[in-house]
Design an enzyme around this catalytic site. Structure first.
Site, PDB file in Angstrom:
ATOM      1  N   SER A 195     -37.640  63.230 118.545  1.00 47.06           N
ATOM      2  CA  SER A 195     -37.276  62.004 119.259  1.00 47.06           C
ATOM      3  C   SER A 195     -36.149  62.132 120.271  1.00 47.06           C
ATOM      4  CB  SER A 195     -36.936  60.900 118.253  1.00 47.06           C
ATOM      5  OG  SER A 195     -38.096  60.503 117.572  1.00 47.06           O
ATOM      6  N   LYS A 215     -28.574  54.584 120.786  1.00 51.60           N
ATOM      7  CA  LYS A 215     -29.864  54.159 120.240  1.00 51.60           C
ATOM      8  C   LYS A 215     -29.663  53.091 119.173  1.00 51.60           C
ATOM      9  CE  LYS A 215     -33.994  56.342 118.143  1.00 51.60           C
ATOM     10  NZ  LYS A 215     -34.558  57.649 117.712  1.00 51.60           N
ATOM     11  N   SER A 274     -38.632  58.732 119.884  1.00 52.61           N
ATOM     12  CA  SER A 274     -38.355  57.314 119.767  1.00 52.61           C
ATOM     13  C   SER A 274     -37.056  56.896 120.464  1.00 52.61           C
ATOM     14  CB  SER A 274     -38.287  56.919 118.293  1.00 52.61           C
ATOM     15  OG  SER A 274     -37.225  57.597 117.632  1.00 52.61           O
TER      16      SER A 274
END
Length: 428
Positions: free
Chosen positions: A136, A35, A112
């Site tokens: 997330s 990420k 996210s």
């Protein structure tokens, strides 16, 4: 930008090879994605927003979690798209594009850690690293039909990771099967209780099941049947979690009204728990990034912009009460589960929402989602989202939670349950 064949998952594609070793390493031969809020030496950590990338220099070191899996023998294949500033559970990004959900292309991938989940679900990587503050990792894992692990708060180093709200931030990971999920955990976890091999009790939160629009025989009951087959039905118990939390977490009274208003179907005490979590999250986000947001005035996507500016304007009112809620909830759930106890809840309240869903309908879904997600978030417990196949051609999942520090036990249990779970999924 990522190519269409990448499902829009990647921000930057590159190869980072593990350090050569004369010995077989635990993650040898596996690929992973990261990420875009983990520091990777030589790359700008973009935080999902081009204005952030423009105003920050390239990292000069590697986040310890990334370094750990590289040293474990895995090969990094790139950085993934994420929600701007990690401030959403949808996975939509107006600047870099929304990664396409491989299980449901007309639905959001979840955020996210959207790109990280998509990269694994689309078989572009064997596993991926994400972060989970309010949900997330758990949410995109559920939406994309894969395993997602949120570790106990504090069990994996978060240095070298852009903070969102330190009281809740965790480094989590995704995989398509529980063996790899466990292998990654063995490498990144600082400490973990692994001697337990069977649950002492499995507690089903009956009221939480009613928050989900998916029939229970397609979600939590599949898990329960697998547990009963392996360990016996005598360890399965039911609880009305909302009543238990209301009784055992007295500081929640400060949030009950706030958490319950304008929500047509919810559990008041868990809605209050969500309100406490989101208040402290906003306050810590402001302390971390308020000056940057105020100075730079970044271009932010609709909906998300309003929430970020709301956070920047947050006062310290009730922040001390939020800390009391955290302490009381951890003690209460630790007493409920005891050693080797497992809590069963839906991961999210239904299938992934449609792309660009109506804001009003989405807010109702978000409210129910955070009532579920705040249980592990506020307590600091570990949680795993387990894929349970498809219902109406959309992915469904359920979650297991264990007390803080029981990460190894939870990972072992998921692996042990896997074959029985597959049989139960095929039977429905």
């Amino acid at each position: 930008m990522a190519r269409e064949t990448d499902y829009g998952a990647f921000m930057d594609k590159f190869i980072l090879q593990p350090t050569p070793s004369p010995h077989q390493l635990p993650l040898s031969g596996l690929t992973f994605a990261v990420k875009d809020l983990f520091d990777v030496d030589g790359y700008v950590t973009g935080f999902g927003n081009p204005d952030w990338a423009r105003t920050h220099l390239a990292a000069t070191s590697m986040a310890p979690a990334v370094l750990a899996v590289l040293r474990g023998g895995a090969t990094c294949i790139g950085k993934t798209v994420m929600d701007e500033m990690a401030y959403s559970i949808n996975g939509e990004n107006i600047h870099y594009g929304t990664p396409r959900n491989p299980c449901a292309p007309d639905r959001v991938p979840g955020g996210s850690s959207s790109g990280s989940a998509v990269a694994v679900s689309a078989k572009l990587a064997d596993f991926s690293l994400g972060t989970d503050t309010g949900g997330s990792v758990r949410v995109p894992a559920s939406y994309c039909g894969i395993f997602g692990f949120r570790p106990s708060h504090g069990s994996v180093l978060t240095s070298g990771v852009i903070p969102m709200a330190q009281s809740f931030d965790t480094v989590g990971w995704f995989a398509r099967d529980p063996t790899i999920l466990k292998q990654v955990g063995n490498v990144v976890l600082e400490s973990s209780d692994t001697h337990l091999v069977r649950p002492s009790q499995v507690i089903v939160a009956e009221d939480c099941l009613r928050l989900s629009s998916i029939p229970t025989d397609r979600t939590t009951q599949v898990l329960v049947k697998a547990v009963e087959k392996l360990f016996g039905g005598h360890i399965v118990k039911n609880v009305i979690l909302g009543d238990y939390v209301k009784d055992k977490v007295p500081s929640l009274k400060h949030f009950i009204d706030e958490g319950s208003k304008d929500q047509e179907y919810t559990i008041p005490s868990l809605a209050a728990l969500s309100s406490a979590m989101r208040l402290l999250q906003r306050y810590e986000f402001k302390n971390n990034h308020g000056d940057w947001v105020t100075t730079v005035k970044p271009d932010l996507g609709p909906g998300l912009s309003e929430r970020i500016w709301e956070a920047v304007r947050t006062s310290a009112d009730k922040v001390d009460v939020c800390q009391s809620v955290k302490t009381e909830l951890r003690a209460a759930l630790t007493a409920l589960l005891g050693d080797g106890g497992i809590l069963v809840i839906p991961t999210v309240p239904g299938p992934p929402p449609k792309l660009q869903m109506d804001a009003t309908a989405l807010e109702s879904f978000r409210a129910r989602a955070f009532s579920l997600l705040s249980i592990a978030g506020v307590s600091g417990f570990c949680q795993v989202s387990i894929p349970l196949g498809m219902y109406d051609n959309l992915p469904v999942a359920a979650s297991l939670l264990a007390k803080n520090g029981s990460d190894g036990f939870l990972l072992n249990l998921v692996k042990t349950l896997h074959d029985a779970l597959k049989e139960e999924i095929q039977a429905v």
